[in-house]
Design a protein around this motif. Structure first.
Motif, PDB file in Angstrom:
ATOM      1  N   ILE A 189       6.561  -6.689  -0.492  1.00  0.00           N
ATOM      2  CA  ILE A 189       7.312  -5.550  -1.024  1.00  0.00           C
ATOM      3  C   ILE A 189       6.415  -4.337  -1.092  1.00  0.00           C
ATOM      4  O   ILE A 189       5.351  -4.361  -1.708  1.00  0.00           O
ATOM      5  CB  ILE A 189       7.845  -5.858  -2.443  1.00  0.00           C
ATOM      6  CG1 ILE A 189       8.729  -7.101  -2.415  1.00  0.00           C
ATOM      7  CG2 ILE A 189       8.629  -4.658  -2.996  1.00  0.00           C
ATOM      8  CD1 ILE A 189       9.145  -7.588  -3.793  1.00  0.00           C
ATOM      9  N   ARG A 190       6.856  -3.257  -0.425  1.00  0.00           N
ATOM     10  CA  ARG A 190       6.124  -1.987  -0.538  1.00  0.00           C
ATOM     11  C   ARG A 190       6.744  -1.125  -1.623  1.00  0.00           C
ATOM     12  O   ARG A 190       6.054  -0.504  -2.418  1.00  0.00           O
ATOM     13  CB  ARG A 190       6.147  -1.242   0.798  1.00  0.00           C
ATOM     14  CG  ARG A 190       5.584   0.179   0.712  1.00  0.00           C
ATOM     15  CD  ARG A 190       5.293   0.742   2.085  1.00  0.00           C
ATOM     16  NE  ARG A 190       6.475   0.826   2.928  1.00  0.00           N
ATOM     17  CZ  ARG A 190       7.213   1.928   3.078  1.00  0.00           C
ATOM     18  NH1 ARG A 190       6.916   3.014   2.426  1.00  0.00           N
ATOM     19  NH2 ARG A 190       8.254   1.914   3.886  1.00  0.00           N
ATOM     20  N   ARG A 191       8.047  -1.103  -1.608  1.00  0.00           N
ATOM     21  CA  ARG A 191       8.745  -0.254  -2.572  1.00  0.00           C
ATOM     22  C   ARG A 191      10.025  -0.988  -2.948  1.00  0.00           C
ATOM     23  O   ARG A 191      10.799  -1.369  -2.069  1.00  0.00           O
ATOM     24  CB  ARG A 191       9.082   1.079  -1.924  1.00  0.00           C
ATOM     25  CG  ARG A 191       9.544   2.182  -2.864  1.00  0.00           C
ATOM     26  CD  ARG A 191       9.823   3.471  -2.111  1.00  0.00           C
ATOM     27  NE  ARG A 191      10.784   3.270  -1.044  1.00  0.00           N
ATOM     28  CZ  ARG A 191      10.491   3.382   0.249  1.00  0.00           C
ATOM     29  NH1 ARG A 191       9.274   3.687   0.631  1.00  0.00           N
ATOM     30  NH2 ARG A 191      11.417   3.186   1.164  1.00  0.00           N
ATOM     31  N   ALA A 198       2.589  -7.583  -3.021  1.00  0.00           N
ATOM     32  CA  ALA A 198       2.626  -6.144  -2.795  1.00  0.00           C
ATOM     33  C   ALA A 198       1.943  -5.860  -1.467  1.00  0.00           C
ATOM     34  O   ALA A 198       0.825  -6.319  -1.234  1.00  0.00           O
ATOM     35  CB  ALA A 198       1.902  -5.417  -3.923  1.00  0.00           C
ATOM     36  N   GLY A 199       2.614  -5.112  -0.610  1.00  0.00           N
ATOM     37  CA  GLY A 199       2.016  -4.792   0.685  1.00  0.00           C
ATOM     38  C   GLY A 199       2.934  -3.878   1.457  1.00  0.00           C
ATOM     39  O   GLY A 199       4.098  -3.692   1.092  1.00  0.00           O
ATOM     40  N   ASN A 200       2.410  -3.306   2.512  1.00  0.00           N
ATOM     41  CA  ASN A 200       3.188  -2.399   3.348  1.00  0.00           C
ATOM     42  C   ASN A 200       3.438  -3.060   4.700  1.00  0.00           C
ATOM     43  O   ASN A 200       2.517  -3.177   5.515  1.00  0.00           O
ATOM     44  CB  ASN A 200       2.431  -1.086   3.543  1.00  0.00           C
ATOM     45  CG  ASN A 200       3.226  -0.075   4.338  1.00  0.00           C
ATOM     46  OD1 ASN A 200       4.327  -0.391   4.829  1.00  0.00           O
ATOM     47  ND2 ASN A 200       2.707   1.129   4.462  1.00  0.00           N
ATOM     48  N   GLU A 227       4.569  -2.019   7.339  1.00  0.00           N
ATOM     49  CA  GLU A 227       4.137  -1.156   8.453  1.00  0.00           C
ATOM     50  C   GLU A 227       2.727  -1.484   8.906  1.00  0.00           C
ATOM     51  O   GLU A 227       2.395  -1.360  10.085  1.00  0.00           O
ATOM     52  CB  GLU A 227       4.142   0.309   8.003  1.00  0.00           C
ATOM     53  CG  GLU A 227       5.487   0.936   7.913  1.00  0.00           C
ATOM     54  CD  GLU A 227       5.876   1.633   9.206  1.00  0.00           C
ATOM     55  OE1 GLU A 227       6.778   2.466   9.164  1.00  0.00           O
ATOM     56  OE2 GLU A 227       5.281   1.326  10.261  1.00  0.00           O
ATOM     57  N   ASN A 228       1.878  -1.860   7.955  1.00  0.00           N
ATOM     58  CA  ASN A 228       0.477  -2.134   8.267  1.00  0.00           C
ATOM     59  C   ASN A 228       0.224  -3.584   8.651  1.00  0.00           C
ATOM     60  O   ASN A 228      -0.915  -3.965   8.916  1.00  0.00           O
ATOM     61  CB  ASN A 228      -0.404  -1.771   7.061  1.00  0.00           C
ATOM     62  CG  ASN A 228      -0.488  -0.272   6.829  1.00  0.00           C
ATOM     63  OD1 ASN A 228      -0.252   0.516   7.750  1.00  0.00           O
ATOM     64  ND2 ASN A 228      -0.792   0.125   5.600  1.00  0.00           N
ATOM     65  N   LEU A 229       1.289  -4.392   8.665  1.00  0.00           N
ATOM     66  CA  LEU A 229       1.092  -5.834   8.836  1.00  0.00           C
ATOM     67  C   LEU A 229       1.782  -6.410  10.059  1.00  0.00           C
ATOM     68  O   LEU A 229       1.395  -7.480  10.534  1.00  0.00           O
ATOM     69  CB  LEU A 229       1.610  -6.572   7.589  1.00  0.00           C
ATOM     70  CG  LEU A 229       0.987  -6.169   6.261  1.00  0.00           C
ATOM     71  CD1 LEU A 229       1.795  -6.743   5.102  1.00  0.00           C
ATOM     72  CD2 LEU A 229      -0.460  -6.648   6.182  1.00  0.00           C
ATOM     73  N   HIS A 268       1.813  -5.844  13.114  1.00  0.00           N
ATOM     74  CA  HIS A 268       1.086  -6.061  14.368  1.00  0.00           C
ATOM     75  C   HIS A 268       0.156  -7.255  14.265  1.00  0.00           C
ATOM     76  O   HIS A 268      -0.369  -7.751  15.262  1.00  0.00           O
ATOM     77  CB  HIS A 268       0.276  -4.812  14.732  1.00  0.00           C
ATOM     78  CG  HIS A 268      -0.870  -4.557  13.816  1.00  0.00           C
ATOM     79  ND1 HIS A 268      -0.697  -4.169  12.496  1.00  0.00           N
ATOM     80  CD2 HIS A 268      -2.210  -4.659  13.987  1.00  0.00           C
ATOM     81  CE1 HIS A 268      -1.887  -4.039  11.927  1.00  0.00           C
ATOM     82  NE2 HIS A 268      -2.824  -4.333  12.800  1.00  0.00           N
ATOM     83  N   ARG A 269      -0.041  -7.717  13.048  1.00  0.00           N
ATOM     84  CA  ARG A 269      -1.037  -8.776  12.816  1.00  0.00           C
ATOM     85  C   ARG A 269      -0.376 -10.088  12.421  1.00  0.00           C
ATOM     86  O   ARG A 269      -0.949 -11.161  12.613  1.00  0.00           O
ATOM     87  CB  ARG A 269      -1.968  -8.283  11.694  1.00  0.00           C
ATOM     88  CG  ARG A 269      -3.317  -8.921  11.585  1.00  0.00           C
ATOM     89  CD  ARG A 269      -4.088  -8.248  10.432  1.00  0.00           C
ATOM     90  NE  ARG A 269      -4.771  -7.058  10.897  1.00  0.00           N
ATOM     91  CZ  ARG A 269      -5.995  -7.072  11.432  1.00  0.00           C
ATOM     92  NH1 ARG A 269      -6.648  -8.189  11.546  1.00  0.00           N
ATOM     93  NH2 ARG A 269      -6.548  -5.956  11.838  1.00  0.00           N
ATOM     94  N   ARG A 288      -4.349 -13.680   1.388  1.00  0.00           N
ATOM     95  CA  ARG A 288      -5.695 -13.176   1.068  1.00  0.00           C
ATOM     96  C   ARG A 288      -5.757 -11.656   1.214  1.00  0.00           C
ATOM     97  O   ARG A 288      -6.583 -10.992   0.585  1.00  0.00           O
ATOM     98  CB  ARG A 288      -6.725 -13.809   1.990  1.00  0.00           C
ATOM     99  CG  ARG A 288      -7.126 -15.180   1.570  1.00  0.00           C
ATOM    100  CD  ARG A 288      -8.421 -15.606   2.210  1.00  0.00           C
ATOM    101  NE  ARG A 288      -8.719 -16.978   1.804  1.00  0.00           N
ATOM    102  CZ  ARG A 288      -9.162 -17.919   2.617  1.00  0.00           C
ATOM    103  NH1 ARG A 288      -9.364 -17.639   3.888  1.00  0.00           N
ATOM    104  NH2 ARG A 288      -9.408 -19.127   2.163  1.00  0.00           N
ATOM    105  N   LEU A 289      -4.908 -11.153   2.063  1.00  0.00           N
ATOM    106  CA  LEU A 289      -4.956  -9.718   2.352  1.00  0.00           C
ATOM    107  C   LEU A 289      -4.256  -8.898   1.261  1.00  0.00           C
ATOM    108  O   LEU A 289      -4.610  -7.730   1.015  1.00  0.00           O
ATOM    109  CB  LEU A 289      -4.232  -9.489   3.681  1.00  0.00           C
ATOM    110  CG  LEU A 289      -4.730  -8.428   4.641  1.00  0.00           C
ATOM    111  CD1 LEU A 289      -6.210  -8.504   4.871  1.00  0.00           C
ATOM    112  CD2 LEU A 289      -3.993  -8.591   5.963  1.00  0.00           C
ATOM    113  N   LEU A 290      -3.268  -9.509   0.620  1.00  0.00           N
ATOM    114  CA  LEU A 290      -2.411  -8.761  -0.299  1.00  0.00           C
ATOM    115  C   LEU A 290      -2.623  -9.213  -1.740  1.00  0.00           C
ATOM    116  O   LEU A 290      -3.419 -10.095  -2.012  1.00  0.00           O
ATOM    117  CB  LEU A 290      -0.943  -8.954   0.104  1.00  0.00           C
ATOM    118  CG  LEU A 290      -0.599  -8.578   1.549  1.00  0.00           C
ATOM    119  CD1 LEU A 290       0.889  -8.821   1.819  1.00  0.00           C
ATOM    120  CD2 LEU A 290      -0.953  -7.140   1.854  1.00  0.00           C
ATOM    121  N   LYS A 291      -1.892  -8.552  -2.658  1.00  0.00           N
ATOM    122  CA  LYS A 291      -1.957  -8.924  -4.078  1.00  0.00           C
ATOM    123  C   LYS A 291      -0.557  -9.312  -4.532  1.00  0.00           C
ATOM    124  O   LYS A 291       0.438  -8.877  -3.946  1.00  0.00           O
ATOM    125  CB  LYS A 291      -2.410  -7.718  -4.924  1.00  0.00           C
ATOM    126  CG  LYS A 291      -3.746  -7.153  -4.535  1.00  0.00           C
ATOM    127  CD  LYS A 291      -4.864  -7.971  -5.108  1.00  0.00           C
ATOM    128  CE  LYS A 291      -6.187  -7.260  -4.834  1.00  0.00           C
ATOM    129  NZ  LYS A 291      -7.322  -8.121  -5.057  1.00  0.00           N
TER     130      LYS A 291
END
Lengths: 285, 389
Positions: free
Chosen positions: A57-59, A95-97, A99-101, A103-104, A132-135
């Motif tokens: 969830i970003r927003r 929590a994360g965006n 858009e930034n994920l 591609h990976r 591990r990348l997010l919270k």
């Protein structure tokens, strides 16, 4: 329909019975202790055996998120659904965006505005790189009460991959670890999703959400379980209309309810309470 | 006078942005190493480029380590006369502060953050530390980047968050009472909290408030930090690169003391604080030898890693070696004469060899090169005068 302790207890026990009949055989679900023991056993399950979904969830916008949660759940294959239900639709909210994920990582579903994304149900270990990348999604404030609003659940397109192949559903016969699945490329055929079977015209239901004693993060958890499981039980389909109502507690709300999200009362661990509820089909207005 | 640029070419503009030391305790060998590293880099690179040395304590006063300490002092010590305190005495109070389990309501910090933001207020305890540090800087020939000056960052917290958002590197969960994260996940870097759920900004947020408006004015930015902060500085580099700024990271290893690399929050400066070292060495060596010997020890001998422990005997050996080096290469009575004579070919040419593939000069390569003694005498004397003493 009054949400008595007995009724809540029956609903909670039925949920365990339908997801994990093996637990229902071993434990006495007629008692609160038995219910808690069943949940404790599920919670303590070894990571290797758990099937989990990551929800990024970003927003958080409640109404968009309800629509997107429905769309995610409605597009899952029966095999994925069965695996996930055994783990009580366990979901970790991060929590994360997206858009930034994208591609990976491979996502099962990404909302149109890229504000939220879901991975396909998979083993816990497989989700480690993304976790591990997010919270954890932190929303400690209370969910704001809003005037009732009616939203319409989206049609599920027959094919995933609306974002040009950056995410795709898994074929029905295959439940691959997310990070091992190849990213779909532009032009490759996406998976054919079986849309939910619709045997009747779209319906309207009321969705009650409790705001007392819960936070935004808690509400996200409660609603996610309720909505996903309602999809799997055939209660929700494309075009259905949900009138979302915020109440401090589910007290004095007209039912009857086809689905309830039940948990331990934060004020009294010996009591149950409903945190969200989906009514039976209403007459069209 | 710095060497003129080749005709037609503008001298590159370089920003050195070292991590700041919180003004709550004595300068330890680890701090001194970083300060000497930055100082040599600054003065050597200034022979070839237009260099700005940005180190603002104002920017970081609002961090928990500093403002929290001030609030603790006022609550537990009352009105005491810090103007007579030594750094060690203030440092002992800081160790006590860090050892206590803080359960301070967020409201308690508000007045301190307000005073810092609104009129650059500095607590007398830290004002005293900065005053003492200024004296050390002067003795050690360190360029003073404005220790006691009011140098606010170029953007507010909101402006910084908004700018970060436009770069696609901000995850702002404050709407629901959550924190703000610096988002480097596109590059595979985990989320890093920069503003807590209680609204308090950490040092990374402060660094961004300063660097986001400032960095784009330069051709090259050099971030210097101790290696314990590697993860954060990797992220800061990513942000500046995303802004289009050529950014380099120079991580400097800490200096073990008594066999341990300890954070200053635990004290441990014993007899090797800057003040103690100056007191032990000052009387035996003249000022240029003191300055040169310190730089050679902290840069050339300790090197960029963290394996070499601090040793008083080795420091004094290098101070004596500095005596001999300067005796063999006496600095001119009027250093300007040397500079004029060597302009364009001497020290600037010498330092240019130690730039590698970037504009800034590598202090370690320069210092070890100096010791190897492969340079013409005039250039070396100029180098000693301009950079090392």
């Amino acid at each position: 329909m009054r949400l008595t302790q007995e009724l809540l207890h029956r609903h909670a026990a039925e949920r365990i019975r339908s997801f994990r009949p093996d637990l229902a055989e071993r434990l006495d679900l007629s008692t609160t202790a038995g219910l808690l023991a069943a949940h404790a056993e599920v919670g303590a399950a070894a990571e290797e055996t758990e099937t989990v979904v990551l929800s990024v969830i970003r927003r958080f916008d409640l109404h968009s998120w309800i629509r997107d949660t429905y769309a995610f759940a409605a597009g899952l294959t029966p095999v994925c659904v069965a695996e996930w239900r055994r783990s009580f639709t366990r979901t970790i909210f991060l929590a994360g965006n997206p858009e930034n994920l994208t591609h990976r990582f491979t996502f099962e579903y990404v909302s149109d505005d890229r504000s939220s994304a879901w991975t396909a149900p998979a083993g816990m270990r497989v989700t480690t790189p993304l976790r591990r990348l997010l919270k954890l999604f932190a929303g400690p404030q209370r969910l704001s009460a809003r005037p009732p609003l009616t939203l319409e659940l989206p049609e599920i397109t027959g094919r995933r991959g609306r974002l040009g192949g950056r995410w795709r559903a898994r074929p029905a016969h295959e439940v691959q670890p997310a990070h091992e699945a190849r990213l779909a490329h532009e032009g490759q055929p996406a998976h054919e999703v079986q849309p939910p079977r619709r045997v009747a015209p779209p319906t309207r239901r009321e969705l009650y959400i409790a705001t007392a004693g819960t936070s935004v993060a808690d509400s996200v958890v409660h609603l996610h379980h309720l909505l996903a499981e309602a999809v799997f039980d055939g209660l929700l389909g494309p075009g259905d209309r949900l009138t979302v109502r915020h109440v401090p507690r589910l007290v004095g709300v007209p039912g009857p309810f086809d689905a309830l999200r039940i948990g331990v009362d934060e004020c009294d661990p010996n009591r149950l309470r409903a945190y969200a509820g989906l009514t039976k089909e209403m007459d069209h207005d | 006078m710095p060497a003129p640029a080749p005709s037609g070419a503008r001298r590159p503009r370089i920003l050195l942005a070292p991590v700041t030391v919180t003004p709550t305790k004595p300068l330890t060998p680890s701090h001194l190493k970083g300060l000497f590293w930055t100082d040599v880099m600054f003065r050597a690179t200034a022979l070839l480029a237009d260099v700005s040395y940005r180190c603002s304590h104002t920017t970081y006063h609002g961090c928990e380590q500093t403002a929290g300490f001030w609030e603790y002092l006022d609550r537990t010590q009352g009105d005491i006369d810090y103007s007579t305190y030594t750094e060690e005495q203030i440092g002992e109070l800081y160790v006590r502060y860090r050892a206590v389990d803080q359960d301070v309501p967020v409201d308690a910090y508000g007045p301190y953050l307000d005073a810092i933001e609104q009129h650059g207020w500095v607590h007398p305890a830290s004002a005293r530390v900065l005053e003492l540090w200024s004296a050390h800087y002067a003795r050690l020939g360190l360029h003073d980047p404005g220790l006691c000056e009011h140098q606010p960052p170029g953007s507010t917290l909101e402006e910084m968050i908004e700018r970060l958002g436009r770069l696609g590197m901000c995850l702002d969960l404050r709407e629901h009472g959550g924190p703000v994260f610096l988002d480097g996940t596109r590059a595979g870097i985990p989320l890093r909290q920069i503003v807590g759920a209680d609204g308090r900004a950490n040092y990374v947020a402060c660094a961004l408030r300063e660097l986001l408006p400032l960095a784009p004015e330069y051709d090259e930015v050099v971030l210097l930090y101790d290696r314990g902060l590697e993860g954060d500085y990797l992220l800061l580099q990513r942000v500046l690169t995303r802004l289009g700024v050529q950014t380099h990271r120079v991580g400097i290893g800490r200096v073990p003391v008594n066999g341990r690399i300890a954070s200053a929050r635990h004290g441990g400066w014993h007899d090797c604080s800057a003040g103690a070292l100056l007191a032990a060495a000052g009387g035996q060596h003249d000022e240029p030898a003191l300055r040169l010997g310190m730089r050679l020890y902290f840069i050339a001998l300790l090197g960029p890693g963290d394996h070499q422990p601090f040793r008083h005997d080795l420091l004094h050996k290098w101070l004596r070696r500095a005596d001999r080096l300067l005796a063999d290469r006496p600095l001119a009575e009027h250093p300007q004469a040397d500079r004029a004579a060597a302009c364009g070919t001497g020290a600037p040419g010498l330092v240019a060899r130690h730039r590698g593939d970037h504009c800034y000069v590598d202090p370690y390569r320069l210092a070890t090169g100096l010791l190897a003694g492969r340079h013409p005498g005039g250039a070396e004397r100029e180098l000693l005068a301009e950079v090392f003493t």
